[in-house]
Design an enzyme around this catalytic site. Structure first.
Site, PDB file in Angstrom:
ATOM      1  N   HIS A  95       0.863  -1.190   0.000  1.00 50.64           N
ATOM      2  CA  HIS A  95       0.000   0.000   0.000  1.00 50.64           C
ATOM      3  C   HIS A  95       0.898   1.239   0.000  1.00 50.64           C
ATOM      4  CE1 HIS A  95      -2.880   3.022   1.261  1.00 50.64           C
ATOM      5  NE2 HIS A  95      -3.847   2.170   0.930  1.00 50.64           N
ATOM      6  N   GLU A  97       0.779   3.912   1.527  1.00 44.95           N
ATOM      7  CA  GLU A  97       1.096   4.456   2.858  1.00 44.95           C
ATOM      8  C   GLU A  97       2.249   3.678   3.504  1.00 44.95           C
ATOM      9  OE1 GLU A  97      -2.900   4.342   4.452  1.00 44.95           O
ATOM     10  OE2 GLU A  97      -3.481   5.843   2.973  1.00 44.95           O
ATOM     11  N   GLU A 166      -4.047   1.695  -7.404  1.00 43.69           N
ATOM     12  CA  GLU A 166      -4.443   2.777  -6.513  1.00 43.69           C
ATOM     13  C   GLU A 166      -3.596   4.016  -6.803  1.00 43.69           C
ATOM     14  OE1 GLU A 166      -6.561   1.415  -2.808  1.00 43.69           O
ATOM     15  OE2 GLU A 166      -4.444   1.342  -2.320  1.00 43.69           O
ATOM     16  N   SER A 211     -10.741   6.615  -3.292  1.00 46.52           N
ATOM     17  CA  SER A 211     -11.973   7.395  -3.140  1.00 46.52           C
ATOM     18  C   SER A 211     -13.192   6.743  -3.787  1.00 46.52           C
ATOM     19  CB  SER A 211     -11.777   8.820  -3.677  1.00 46.52           C
ATOM     20  OG  SER A 211     -10.793   9.494  -2.910  1.00 46.52           O
TER      21      SER A 211
END
Ligand code: PEP
Length: 251
Positions: A95, A97, A166, A211
């Site tokens: 991911h 993050e 993503e 989103s």
């Protein structure tokens, strides 16, 4: 949609006993479409409890992060085997993050991917470009490099990957990628997967994340090349999350 739709909830570092009871109430009062696979990725301290709730509804769970070793003196870490032991089935890898805030590089991500496969978890590999990469016309190049870096390092176990596209600029911003952007990138990723993994390329499920909400889920999930969604913020609101699942069931 070419595969059975998959909707994955990434709670990130959110959640509480209250959210778990919201989940229980939400699931208990809805009819889940039988055509959709659902996966929940709560923080690890809640995993065992969420598994107990989820399994009553045929929902699988997994982990947002786990370490590369099976056990030992690695204070604070948890292993993929422990995730499996408490009923987890999936592992999120790469991911943005984790790449950004925890400096996870391709070597480490590949080891985490291999550890997940070793423990018989199903890895979901996240890829996606920054806004700057996109502005400079490098979005596809970046995403291909992310895919190949892991595929080269993990070899045949790459066939186990579900891939989530993503775009970093769409995560948590309320600004999902446009249908054209998603479609173009998913077509390109699919081609790349077919090159990387000729016998399994078409089999990998390819999710979109960034989103996604109940209001835009139909538009995003109706794109032919999208096999489901990875949902962050909207997975914390049971009405929103169940709304996305319902839209996935309409595809
Ligand atoms: C994510 O964290 O994977 C994500 C897609 O977040 P959000 O849905 O909040 O953009």
């Amino acid at each position: 949609m070419h595969h059975r739709p998959l909707v994955v909830a990434n709670w990130k570092m959110n959640g509480s006993k209250t959210l778990i009871s919201d989940l229980e109430i939400g699931l208990g009062s809805s009819v889940l479409p039988s055509t959709v696979d659902i996966v929940l990725l709560p923080p690890s301290v809640y995993l065992a409890e969420v598994v107990m709730v989820a399994q009553q509804y045929g929902i699988q769970c997994g982990i947002q992060d786990s370490y590369v070793e099976e056990k030992g003196a690695f204070t604070g870490e948890i292993s993929a085997e422990m995730v499996k032991d408490v009923g987890g089935e999936w592992a999120l890898i790469g991911h943005s993050e984790r790449r950004e805030y925890f400096s996870e590089d391709d070597d480490l991500l590949a080891r985490k991917f291999e550890a997940a496969v070793r423990a018989d978890l199903r890895p979901i590999l996240c890829v996606g470009e920054s806004l700057e990469d996109r502005a400079q016309g490098r979005a596809l190049e970046v995403v291909k490099k992310q895919l190949n870096s892991i595929a080269d390092r993990v070899g045949p176990s790459f066939s186990r990957a579900t891939v989530a596209y993503e775009p970093i600029w769409a995560i948590g911003t309320d600004q999902a990628a446009t249908p054209d952007q998603v479609k173009d990138m998913h077509i390109a990723i699919r081609r790349e997967l077919e090159e990387i993994d000729p016998s399994n390329g078409p089999q990998h499920r390819l999710l979109y994340g960034g989103s996604m909400q109940a209001a835009n889920a139909s538009t995003l999930l109706s794109i032919d090349e999208v096999d489901g969604g990875l949902i962050g913020g909207a997975s914390l609101d049971m009405g929103e999350f169940l709304g996305i699942i319902a839209k996935a069931g309409e595809q």
